[in-house]
Design a protein around this motif. Sequence first.
Motif, PDB file in Angstrom:
ATOM      1  N   VAL A  19       0.758  -1.237  -0.085  1.00  0.00           N
ATOM      2  CA  VAL A  19      -0.067   0.138   0.043  1.00  0.00           C
ATOM      3  C   VAL A  19       0.876   1.194  -0.326  1.00  0.00           C
ATOM      4  O   VAL A  19       1.946   1.124   0.640  1.00  0.00           O
ATOM      5  CB  VAL A  19      -1.069  -0.027   1.293  1.00  0.00           C
ATOM      6  CG1 VAL A  19      -1.846  -1.015   1.386  1.00  0.00           C
ATOM      7  CG2 VAL A  19      -0.310  -0.013   2.384  1.00  0.00           C
ATOM      8  N   ALA A  20       0.195   2.274  -0.421  1.00  0.00           N
ATOM      9  CA  ALA A  20       0.943   3.581  -0.637  1.00  0.00           C
ATOM     10  C   ALA A  20       0.128   4.618  -0.537  1.00  0.00           C
ATOM     11  O   ALA A  20      -0.809   4.741  -1.007  1.00  0.00           O
ATOM     12  CB  ALA A  20       1.843   3.753  -1.955  1.00  0.00           C
ATOM     13  N   ASP A  21       0.577   5.851  -0.206  1.00  0.00           N
ATOM     14  CA  ASP A  21      -0.374   6.963   0.437  1.00  0.00           C
ATOM     15  C   ASP A  21       0.352   8.219  -0.501  1.00  0.00           C
ATOM     16  O   ASP A  21       1.145   8.698   0.274  1.00  0.00           O
ATOM     17  CB  ASP A  21      -0.487   7.117   1.797  1.00  0.00           C
ATOM     18  CG  ASP A  21      -1.284   8.257   2.293  1.00  0.00           C
ATOM     19  OD1 ASP A  21      -1.739   9.065   1.040  1.00  0.00           O
ATOM     20  OD2 ASP A  21      -1.647   8.579   3.266  1.00  0.00           O
ATOM     21  N   GLY A  22      -0.136   8.784  -1.521  1.00  0.00           N
ATOM     22  CA  GLY A  22       0.282   9.776  -2.275  1.00  0.00           C
ATOM     23  C   GLY A  22       0.144  11.117  -1.296  1.00  0.00           C
ATOM     24  O   GLY A  22      -0.992  11.363  -0.770  1.00  0.00           O
ATOM     25  N   VAL A  23       1.222  11.776  -1.065  1.00  0.00           N
ATOM     26  CA  VAL A  23       1.005  13.044  -0.390  1.00  0.00           C
ATOM     27  C   VAL A  23       0.175  14.355  -1.226  1.00  0.00           C
ATOM     28  O   VAL A  23       0.600  14.680  -2.291  1.00  0.00           O
ATOM     29  CB  VAL A  23       2.609  13.637  -0.190  1.00  0.00           C
ATOM     30  CG1 VAL A  23       2.462  14.845   0.561  1.00  0.00           C
ATOM     31  CG2 VAL A  23       3.468  12.796   0.606  1.00  0.00           C
ATOM     32  N   GLY A  24      -0.843  14.446  -0.533  1.00  0.00           N
ATOM     33  CA  GLY A  24      -1.822  15.349  -1.238  1.00  0.00           C
ATOM     34  C   GLY A  24      -1.314  16.936  -1.321  1.00  0.00           C
ATOM     35  O   GLY A  24      -1.833  17.375  -2.200  1.00  0.00           O
ATOM     36  N   GLY A  25      -0.285  17.432  -0.785  1.00  0.00           N
ATOM     37  CA  GLY A  25       0.206  18.655  -0.818  1.00  0.00           C
ATOM     38  C   GLY A  25       0.814  18.980  -2.384  1.00  0.00           C
ATOM     39  O   GLY A  25       0.852  20.113  -2.623  1.00  0.00           O
ATOM     40  N   TRP A  26       0.985  17.965  -3.085  1.00  0.00           N
ATOM     41  CA  TRP A  26       1.468  18.158  -4.522  1.00  0.00           C
ATOM     42  C   TRP A  26       0.559  18.749  -5.153  1.00  0.00           C
ATOM     43  O   TRP A  26       0.641  19.415  -6.450  1.00  0.00           O
ATOM     44  CB  TRP A  26       2.182  16.822  -5.034  1.00  0.00           C
ATOM     45  CG  TRP A  26       3.287  16.510  -4.514  1.00  0.00           C
ATOM     46  CD1 TRP A  26       3.724  15.693  -3.291  1.00  0.00           C
ATOM     47  CD2 TRP A  26       4.725  16.854  -4.975  1.00  0.00           C
ATOM     48  NE1 TRP A  26       5.109  15.490  -3.373  1.00  0.00           N
ATOM     49  CE2 TRP A  26       5.913  16.381  -4.145  1.00  0.00           C
ATOM     50  CE3 TRP A  26       5.000  17.756  -6.017  1.00  0.00           C
ATOM     51  CZ2 TRP A  26       6.982  16.664  -4.422  1.00  0.00           C
ATOM     52  CZ3 TRP A  26       6.295  17.838  -6.502  1.00  0.00           C
ATOM     53  CH2 TRP A  26       7.431  17.345  -5.520  1.00  0.00           C
ATOM     54  N   ARG A  27      -0.881  18.558  -4.897  1.00  0.00           N
ATOM     55  CA  ARG A  27      -1.766  19.252  -5.712  1.00  0.00           C
ATOM     56  C   ARG A  27      -1.667  20.612  -5.886  1.00  0.00           C
ATOM     57  O   ARG A  27      -2.183  21.520  -6.793  1.00  0.00           O
ATOM     58  CB  ARG A  27      -3.210  18.671  -5.054  1.00  0.00           C
ATOM     59  CG  ARG A  27      -4.571  18.781  -6.061  1.00  0.00           C
ATOM     60  CD  ARG A  27      -5.604  18.126  -5.463  1.00  0.00           C
ATOM     61  NE  ARG A  27      -5.836  16.647  -5.801  1.00  0.00           N
ATOM     62  CZ  ARG A  27      -5.398  15.975  -4.857  1.00  0.00           C
ATOM     63  NH1 ARG A  27      -5.281  16.023  -3.636  1.00  0.00           N
ATOM     64  NH2 ARG A  27      -5.695  14.652  -5.172  1.00  0.00           N
ATOM     65  N   LEU A  87       7.816  12.268 -13.671  1.00  0.00           N
ATOM     66  CA  LEU A  87       6.818  11.996 -12.590  1.00  0.00           C
ATOM     67  C   LEU A  87       7.475  12.776 -11.417  1.00  0.00           C
ATOM     68  O   LEU A  87       8.690  12.506 -11.090  1.00  0.00           O
ATOM     69  CB  LEU A  87       6.915  10.418 -12.241  1.00  0.00           C
ATOM     70  CG  LEU A  87       6.341   9.872 -11.090  1.00  0.00           C
ATOM     71  CD1 LEU A  87       4.765  10.212 -11.662  1.00  0.00           C
ATOM     72  CD2 LEU A  87       6.697   8.584 -10.832  1.00  0.00           C
ATOM     73  N   LEU A  88       6.672  13.387 -10.788  1.00  0.00           N
ATOM     74  CA  LEU A  88       6.809  14.182  -9.476  1.00  0.00           C
ATOM     75  C   LEU A  88       5.769  13.667  -8.423  1.00  0.00           C
ATOM     76  O   LEU A  88       4.758  13.371  -8.703  1.00  0.00           O
ATOM     77  CB  LEU A  88       6.628  15.707  -9.599  1.00  0.00           C
ATOM     78  CG  LEU A  88       7.417  16.352 -10.856  1.00  0.00           C
ATOM     79  CD1 LEU A  88       6.963  17.935 -10.949  1.00  0.00           C
ATOM     80  CD2 LEU A  88       8.863  16.033 -10.441  1.00  0.00           C
ATOM     81  N   GLY A  89       6.292  13.725  -7.412  1.00  0.00           N
ATOM     82  CA  GLY A  89       5.279  13.555  -6.156  1.00  0.00           C
ATOM     83  C   GLY A  89       5.975  12.711  -4.931  1.00  0.00           C
ATOM     84  O   GLY A  89       7.181  12.758  -5.000  1.00  0.00           O
ATOM     85  N   SER A  90       5.282  12.216  -3.861  1.00  0.00           N
ATOM     86  CA  SER A  90       5.566  11.612  -2.784  1.00  0.00           C
ATOM     87  C   SER A  90       4.881  10.687  -2.295  1.00  0.00           C
ATOM     88  O   SER A  90       3.577  10.939  -2.660  1.00  0.00           O
ATOM     89  CB  SER A  90       6.063  12.604  -1.544  1.00  0.00           C
ATOM     90  OG  SER A  90       6.892  13.887  -1.965  1.00  0.00           O
TER      91      SER A  90
END
Length: 297
Positions: free
Chosen positions: A69-77, A126-129
């Motif tokens: 499981v992985a949880d994308g960090v919403g702040g990137w939005r 690809l960007l994100g956390s």
Amino acid sequence: MFSVLSYGRLVARAVLGGLSQTDSRDYSLVTASCGFGKDFRKGILKKGMCYGDDACFVARHRSADVLGVADGVGGWRDYGVDPSQFSGTLMRTCERLVKEGRFVPSNPVGILTTGYCELLQNKVPLLGSSTACIVVLDRSSHRLHTANLGDSGFLVVRGGEVVHRSDEQQHYFNTPFQLSIAPPEAEGVVLSDSPEAADSTSFDVQLGDIILTATDGLFDNMPDYMILQELKKLKNSNYESIQQTARSIAEQAHELAYDPTYMSPFAQFACDNGLNVRGGKPDDITVLLSIVAEYTD
């Protein structure tokens, strides 16, 4: 003397017989998934195995069952980046590595490291956390090997009690460890942890053990005692029963997330950090519910 020796032989035979019987059977995981994106009132599965910005996978190989499981960090939005792209790509990459046999069951950190390196080398920008949790059941050794980076995690339940659980990794309140890919101008500014920083554990499991792997949307809204109450409803290791229980857990967490008067585990944690917070925590919720069963092709 004769009776003692005979008894000794009988005990030895019984122990050896039991060991050979137990050790000769391969184990596997019967797994069901359920989840909710926080922006939806129904469980909507996006392309792949994604609930909102969460992502997950369930993969089988001849030597092991592997979950993630992985949880994308919403702040990137805020920067015009879809947080689900990073978590989804990471989980799909880990799934492919497992199916191709490019992993060692006893080294789940290796799956995470190789998957993350592939993302870093990806020709498509690809960007994100995201946080990440990988759980591996070695079929023949009956050992569970885990790697958890951040505040997703797992529980192992036996006889109605939690016998193993992951440790949460936070830099500070509400800021979990995470894998990241930042644009060149933001490198060194964006929080980024190494896959090797993941907390790793290995332990034996037994037939009938229940393994719950989930993102923080579950654990922030449901304390252990509530989860255990739901798990008591699990009557057998049939997929349908597991699926029903997984849905029940996810639905309850989703409801509590939007209850403004509920003292959630997240609100309690916030209070412990000097913040006056009450209510659930609206968040994406992903639940993988597994039972350790005898392996069948």
